[in-house]
Design an enzyme around this catalytic site. Structure first.
Site, PDB file in Angstrom:
ATOM      1  N   HIS A   1       0.820  -1.221   0.000  1.00  0.00           N
ATOM      2  CA  HIS A   1       0.000   0.000   0.000  1.00  0.00           C
ATOM      3  C   HIS A   1       0.850   1.266   0.000  1.00  0.00           C
ATOM      4  O   HIS A   1       0.372   2.326   0.390  1.00  0.00           O
ATOM      5  CB  HIS A   1      -0.953  -0.014   1.199  1.00  0.00           C
ATOM      6  CG  HIS A   1      -1.968  -1.119   1.130  1.00  0.00           C
ATOM      7  ND1 HIS A   1      -2.719  -1.536   2.197  1.00  0.00           N
ATOM      8  CD2 HIS A   1      -2.360  -1.899   0.087  1.00  0.00           C
ATOM      9  CE1 HIS A   1      -3.524  -2.523   1.827  1.00  0.00           C
ATOM     10  NE2 HIS A   1      -3.317  -2.776   0.549  1.00  0.00           N
TER      11      HIS A   1
ATOM     12  N   CYS B   1       4.678  15.038  -5.514  1.00  0.00           N
ATOM     13  CA  CYS B   1       3.850  15.988  -6.254  1.00  0.00           C
ATOM     14  C   CYS B   1       2.977  15.221  -7.246  1.00  0.00           C
ATOM     15  O   CYS B   1       3.487  14.371  -7.989  1.00  0.00           O
ATOM     16  CB  CYS B   1       4.745  16.991  -6.991  1.00  0.00           C
ATOM     17  SG  CYS B   1       3.809  18.034  -8.137  1.00  0.00           S
TER      18      CYS B   1
ATOM     19  N   CYS C   1       4.370  16.580 -11.100  1.00  0.00           N
ATOM     20  CA  CYS C   1       5.702  16.291 -11.660  1.00  0.00           C
ATOM     21  C   CYS C   1       6.419  15.155 -10.936  1.00  0.00           C
ATOM     22  O   CYS C   1       7.541  14.814 -11.283  1.00  0.00           O
ATOM     23  CB  CYS C   1       6.571  17.551 -11.650  1.00  0.00           C
ATOM     24  SG  CYS C   1       7.119  18.037  -9.992  1.00  0.00           S
TER      25      CYS C   1
ATOM     26  N   CYS D   1       4.003  21.838  -4.563  1.00  0.00           N
ATOM     27  CA  CYS D   1       5.352  21.538  -5.050  1.00  0.00           C
ATOM     28  C   CYS D   1       6.133  22.843  -5.280  1.00  0.00           C
ATOM     29  O   CYS D   1       5.602  23.793  -5.860  1.00  0.00           O
ATOM     30  CB  CYS D   1       5.232  20.766  -6.364  1.00  0.00           C
ATOM     31  SG  CYS D   1       6.803  20.377  -7.139  1.00  0.00           S
TER      32      CYS D   1
ATOM     33  N   SER E   1      -3.213  -8.665  10.965  1.00  0.00           N
ATOM     34  CA  SER E   1      -4.096  -8.172   9.903  1.00  0.00           C
ATOM     35  C   SER E   1      -5.496  -8.750  10.083  1.00  0.00           C
ATOM     36  O   SER E   1      -5.649  -9.945  10.347  1.00  0.00           O
ATOM     37  CB  SER E   1      -3.561  -8.565   8.523  1.00  0.00           C
ATOM     38  OG  SER E   1      -4.492  -8.158   7.534  1.00  0.00           O
TER      39      SER E   1
HETATM   40  P1  NAD Z   1      -6.793  -3.666  10.379  1.00  0.00           P
HETATM   41  O1  NAD Z   1      -6.825  -2.417  11.216  1.00  0.00           O
HETATM   42  O2  NAD Z   1      -7.938  -3.982   9.506  1.00  0.00           O
HETATM   43  O3  NAD Z   1      -6.583  -4.905  11.355  1.00  0.00           O
HETATM   44  C1  NAD Z   1      -5.617  -4.924  12.352  1.00  0.00           C
HETATM   45  C2  NAD Z   1      -5.721  -6.243  13.071  1.00  0.00           C
HETATM   46  O4  NAD Z   1      -4.630  -6.285  13.994  1.00  0.00           O
HETATM   47  C3  NAD Z   1      -7.000  -6.438  13.886  1.00  0.00           C
HETATM   48  O5  NAD Z   1      -7.637  -7.633  13.461  1.00  0.00           O
HETATM   49  C4  NAD Z   1      -6.516  -6.557  15.343  1.00  0.00           C
HETATM   50  O6  NAD Z   1      -7.165  -7.620  16.031  1.00  0.00           O
HETATM   51  C5  NAD Z   1      -5.070  -6.897  15.181  1.00  0.00           C
HETATM   52  N1  NAD Z   1      -4.191  -6.375  16.230  1.00  0.00           N
HETATM   53  C6  NAD Z   1      -4.257  -5.203  16.888  1.00  0.00           C
HETATM   54  N2  NAD Z   1      -3.220  -5.071  17.723  1.00  0.00           N
HETATM   55  C7  NAD Z   1      -2.476  -6.201  17.595  1.00  0.00           C
HETATM   56  C8  NAD Z   1      -1.265  -6.653  18.181  1.00  0.00           C
HETATM   57  N3  NAD Z   1      -0.595  -5.931  19.091  1.00  0.00           N
HETATM   58  N4  NAD Z   1      -0.774  -7.868  17.805  1.00  0.00           N
HETATM   59  C9  NAD Z   1      -1.449  -8.629  16.885  1.00  0.00           C
HETATM   60  N5  NAD Z   1      -2.596  -8.241  16.312  1.00  0.00           N
HETATM   61  C10 NAD Z   1      -3.089  -7.037  16.655  1.00  0.00           C
HETATM   62  O7  NAD Z   1      -5.445  -3.581   9.571  1.00  0.00           O
HETATM   63  P2  NAD Z   1      -4.981  -4.268   8.202  1.00  0.00           P
HETATM   64  O8  NAD Z   1      -5.452  -5.664   8.146  1.00  0.00           O
HETATM   65  O9  NAD Z   1      -3.554  -3.953   8.076  1.00  0.00           O
HETATM   66  O10 NAD Z   1      -5.749  -3.530   7.009  1.00  0.00           O
HETATM   67  C11 NAD Z   1      -6.196  -2.216   6.987  1.00  0.00           C
HETATM   68  C12 NAD Z   1      -5.416  -1.153   6.262  1.00  0.00           C
HETATM   69  O11 NAD Z   1      -4.868  -0.389   7.290  1.00  0.00           O
HETATM   70  C13 NAD Z   1      -4.249  -1.472   5.413  1.00  0.00           C
HETATM   71  O12 NAD Z   1      -4.558  -1.053   4.141  1.00  0.00           O
HETATM   72  C14 NAD Z   1      -3.085  -0.562   5.934  1.00  0.00           C
HETATM   73  O13 NAD Z   1      -2.500   0.116   4.848  1.00  0.00           O
HETATM   74  C15 NAD Z   1      -3.760   0.386   6.832  1.00  0.00           C
HETATM   75  N6  NAD Z   1      -3.108   0.865   8.061  1.00  0.00           N
HETATM   76  C16 NAD Z   1      -1.754   0.840   8.232  1.00  0.00           C
HETATM   77  C17 NAD Z   1      -1.180   1.263   9.421  1.00  0.00           C
HETATM   78  C18 NAD Z   1       0.330   1.254   9.569  1.00  0.00           C
HETATM   79  O14 NAD Z   1       1.043   1.439   8.589  1.00  0.00           O
HETATM   80  N7  NAD Z   1       0.853   1.021  10.775  1.00  0.00           N
HETATM   81  C19 NAD Z   1      -2.000   1.684  10.478  1.00  0.00           C
HETATM   82  C20 NAD Z   1      -3.409   1.698  10.274  1.00  0.00           C
HETATM   83  C21 NAD Z   1      -3.945   1.266   9.074  1.00  0.00           C
END
Ligand code: NAD
Length: 257
Positions: free
Chosen positions: A123, A131, A134, A155, A196
């Site tokens: 992602h 930007c 460009c 930009c 996830s």
């Molecule tokens: P999600 O928020 O849908 O799910 C997160 C999962 O992590 C939940 O099911 C929860 O039970 C579990 N969880 C929470 N804390 C935990 C821990 N300490 N240990 C293990 N499991 C734990 O997230 P996703 O599945 O990554 O998908 C959602 C979207 O969120 C993605 O597209 C991502 O790009 C984006 N996102 C990214 C970040 C980041 O970069 N840190 C933060 C928030 C959302």
């Protein structure tokens, strides 16, 4: 909750014997670094509206909302967050087992900061600002400074709108990156999914592709996921807690097979 030591040892042995391990991570792995997930109890979505800050249509319609969110939430989070035990153990595992790739949905860059070298960012990354006209790139520090003077920031060269190098909702994933990730999922013999909810597609196809191609599936997630019934190893626990326990197993005592 106490983690069953025999199950951890069993998973460690399976990891040791695997020839091609692929790790799939989501927001949950960064929760212990202080970055809120989207869907947990304290998820970002309870305070801010993702339909506005993470959606391409809304971003283009009103970019100031994103840049306010960036200044108030995302920038301080990125500046303060450090890799946690789970990120660090995954980075160490590269020298202990046949770990071939870390496919992450996260946009925080913490796997790389921990030392992982085989990261595929499905992602994009929120640590690079670009930007839209460009493609000139800026650091988050530069973008923060710009946004404080002018919201939305523009930009320096062409006055185009600046945006984060992430995939917003409503945008397609990079097809080459997605194909690479699917190939990793189809080729691996062990898929370790961590933190996830596995409901955001197309990334959520990855565990199923691995399973359909005969891989062992391990899931470490605080809450239930749609793939739990297909998992060979399942931990409803914090990622850091489970991965810390791996360091006490045979994985750390023998050289890579
Ligand atoms: P999600 O928020 O849908 O799910 C997160 C999962 O992590 C939940 O099911 C929860 O039970 C579990 N969880 C929470 N804390 C935990 C821990 N300490 N240990 C293990 N499991 C734990 O997230 P996703 O599945 O990554 O998908 C959602 C979207 O969120 C993605 O597209 C991502 O790009 C984006 N996102 C990214 C970040 C980041 O970069 N840190 C933060 C928030 C959302």
């Amino acid at each position: 909750m106490e983690i069953n030591h025999d199950i951890i040892e069993g998973m460690a042995l399976a990891l040791k014997q695997a020839r091609h391990i692929t790790v799939f991570t989501g927001a949950g792995i960064s929760e212990e670094s202080g970055i809120p997930t989207y869907r947990g109890d304290d998820g970002l979505w309870s305070k801010y509206d993702p339909a506005r800050y993470a959606d391409i249509g809304h971003f283009l319609h009103d970019p100031t909302y994103y840049w306010n969110f960036f200044q108030e939430v995302r920038y301080p989070l990125l500046k303060n967050a450090k890799p946690n035990k789970a990120h660090l153990v995954l980075a160490e595992l590269e020298s202990k087992v046949n770990l071939k790739s870390v496919l992450t949905q996260n946009i925080d860059g913490l796997h790389q900061e921990a030392g992982s070298t085989k990261v595929i960012e499905l992602h994009g990354t929120s640590r690079v600002i670009r930007c839209i006209e460009c493609s000139k790139e800026y650091s988050i520090d530069d973008a923060f400074e710009k946004a404080q003077c002018n919201n939305p920031p523009l930009c320096t060269d062409c006055k185009g709108l600046l945006r984060p190098a992430v995939i917003f909702f409503g945008e397609a994933l990079n097809p080459d990156i997605l194909q690479h990730a699917f190939d990793e999922a189809a080729t691996c013999d062990f898929l370790l999914a961590i933190g996830s909810s596995m409901i955001v597609y197309p990334a959520a196809q990855i565990p199923m592709i691995a399973k359909q191609n005969g891989a062992t599936l391990a899931i470490i997630n605080k809450d239930a996921t749609p793939y739990d019934s297909r998992a060979d190893y399942l931990f409803h626990e914090k990622a850091g807690t489970v991965l810390a326990q791996l360091t006490g197993t045979g994985i750390y005592m023998f050289t890579k097979l």
